[in-house]
Design an enzyme around this catalytic site. Structure first.
Site, short mmCIF file in Angstrom:
data_model
loop_
_atom_site.label_atom_id
_atom_site.label_comp_id
_atom_site.label_asym_id
_atom_site.label_seq_id
_atom_site.Cartn_x
_atom_site.Cartn_y
_atom_site.Cartn_z
CG HIS A 67 8.47 -4.73 -15.47
ND1 HIS A 67 7.85 -4.14 -14.53
CD2 HIS A 67 8.56 -3.54 -16.49
CE1 HIS A 67 7.47 -2.83 -14.50
NE2 HIS A 67 8.07 -2.49 -15.99
CD GLU A 69 9.04 -9.08 -11.97
OE1 GLU A 69 8.86 -8.63 -10.78
OE2 GLU A 69 9.59 -8.56 -12.69
CB CYS A 92 5.77 -3.45 -10.45
SG CYS A 92 5.34 -4.29 -12.10
CB THR A 211 34.77 22.30 -15.75
OG1 THR A 211 34.94 22.13 -14.60
CG2 THR A 211 35.32 20.96 -16.42
CG ASP A 215 39.54 21.47 -18.41
OD1 ASP A 215 40.74 22.02 -18.59
OD2 ASP A 215 39.13 20.82 -17.29
CG LEU A 219 31.53 16.80 -20.35
CD1 LEU A 219 30.33 17.50 -19.61
CD2 LEU A 219 32.43 16.18 -19.28
CD GLU A 308 33.39 12.88 -16.06
OE1 GLU A 308 34.55 13.34 -16.42
OE2 GLU A 308 32.69 12.12 -16.56
N GLY A 310 33.82 21.57 -11.53
CA GLY A 310 34.95 21.65 -11.07
C GLY A 310 34.80 21.84 -9.71
#
Length: 381
Positions: A67, A69, A92, A211, A215, A219, A308, A310
């Site tokens: 992490h 820290e 945490c 979509t 199309d 992606l 994205e 439709g």
């Protein structure tokens, strides 16, 4: 609405100029982890020595790794003793794949902790453990900026579903395709490059089956030269009726994992996909399909989702109040009443019932305008 907007602001507290400068530095460090740390948040940390000088810094670089820290304490070494830890998120206090940061801060001799935003998964436990050990703990420094950087993770932590960003690219009159069905390209190259940048910062990109049929999208996240980037989001198709063609690019390439989310209804056929190219995820049918699907995606580690298309999927998400952020690219052209609308199926009988949004930001991108909005909560009667 994103969760940090609903949390009450912390009470005013005193912060030194050195602490403010350190928090700005920590925020810049945290942003280096965008797109790399999920399902964890992005976090930056700066250690100040007893005199308020920077002794070390670090950021959370990848899920499963140290992490922020821990990186900062390692860099500071013995100079951390008696100093201040400035962190963008509450440290945490629980054992996960790495040890609790509260323990590391105590072992290093830190006497003061300043953090920006509370961790909703801890319910204050991290700060309380530090206070019980005698440390001075203060919260809320540059909280709004820190919450914005982690807005997706905070939503997922509070609601146990991915943060949903709906992306729309339309004409001035809200159309996404012409009467003949053509939709490429409504926006210009700069806006399309910006979309690829959005894809690099989310866990998954989703579309509806319509979509895919219209199309055949890839992606994938690509760089300005069109090359596929090394890190790719999961590609998701919401497809209740299993209409995804077995020959589409999402089902036949291996550029990124593809998940098809469907219902428990027995399918008439299953998509014949290339080995390992698609994974079928079934969830409940009916009006609970999208909430159940998002819950299952969260269970599988998806914390941020970019939708994205439709128009039917966009309308369903808006109707179910599942959109946390809207990124709208508006192109300076018109397609008229016969063009395809950006949203379908959203029943709004009166203006008073229309979903409202607040503008988070707006800027010009090439010849287009990008507006970022968040849902406006309805006022109580």
């Amino acid at each position: 609405m994103t969760p940090h907007r609903t949390q009450p602001p912390p009470p005013p507290q005193a912060f030194s100029p050195e602490e403010r400068a350190a928090m700005r530095r920590a925020l810049a460090l945290a942003r280096r982890g965008l797109g790399r740390t999920s399902p964890n948040p992005v976090v930056g940390a700066v250690i100040l020595d007893r005199g308020g000088r920077e002794a070390g810094h670090g950021w959370h670089q990848q899920a499963g790794g140290a992490h922020a820290e821990i990186h900062a304490l390692r860099a500071a070494g013995p100079r951390a003793a008696g100093g201040t830890a400035v962190v963008t998120l509450e440290p945490c206090s629980r054992q996960g794949r790495t040890g609790p940061c509260t323990r590391a801060l105590l072992q290093a001799g830190i006497r003061h902790v300043v953090y920006a935003v509370a961790d909703p998964t801890l319910a204050g436990e991290g700060a309380e453990r530090l206070r019980e050990a005698g440390l001075d703990v203060r919260a809320g420094l540059l909280a709004e900026r820190a919450a914005e950087d982690n807005h997706a993770w905070l939503t997922a932590a509070l609601h146990h579903r991915p943060h949903v960003t709906l992306k729309l690219a339309t004409t001035l009159d809200g159309r996404i395709a012409a009467r003949d069905g053509t939709s490429r390209w409504i926006t210009g190259p700069p806006a399309r490059r910006d979309t690829h940048l959005l894809r690099t910062r989310v866990d998954a990109v989703a579309v509806g089956s319509a979509t895919v049929l219209a199309d055949d999208p890839r992606l994938t996240a690509r760089d300005p030269a069109g090359r596929t980037r090394r890190r790719q989001p999961v590609r998701i198709v919401f497809d209740r009726r299993l209409r995804t063609p077995p020959t589409c690019r999402l089902a036949t390439d291996t550029a990124a994992p593809t998940w098809i989310v469907t219902t428990h209804a027995p399918p008439r056929r299953a998509p014949r996909t290339a080995p390992g190219a698609c994974e079928l995820i079934t969830t409940e049918a009916g009006p609970g399909f999208l909430p159940a699907a998002l819950t299952e995606l969260h269970r599988r580690g998806i914390r941020s989702l970019l939708v994205e298309g439709g128009a039917t999927l966009a309308g369903a998400l808006l109707a179910d109040h599942l959109v946390d952020r809207l990124v709208w690219y508006s192109a300076p052209r018109l397609l008229g009443a016969d063009g395809a609308p950006a949203v379908r199926g959203l029943d709004v009988p009166t203006c008073a019932q229309a979903p409202g949004f607040r503008v988070v930001g707006a800027r010009r991108i090439g010849e287009d305008v990008r507006v970022v909005l968040e849902p406006q909560p309805k006022e109580s009667p």
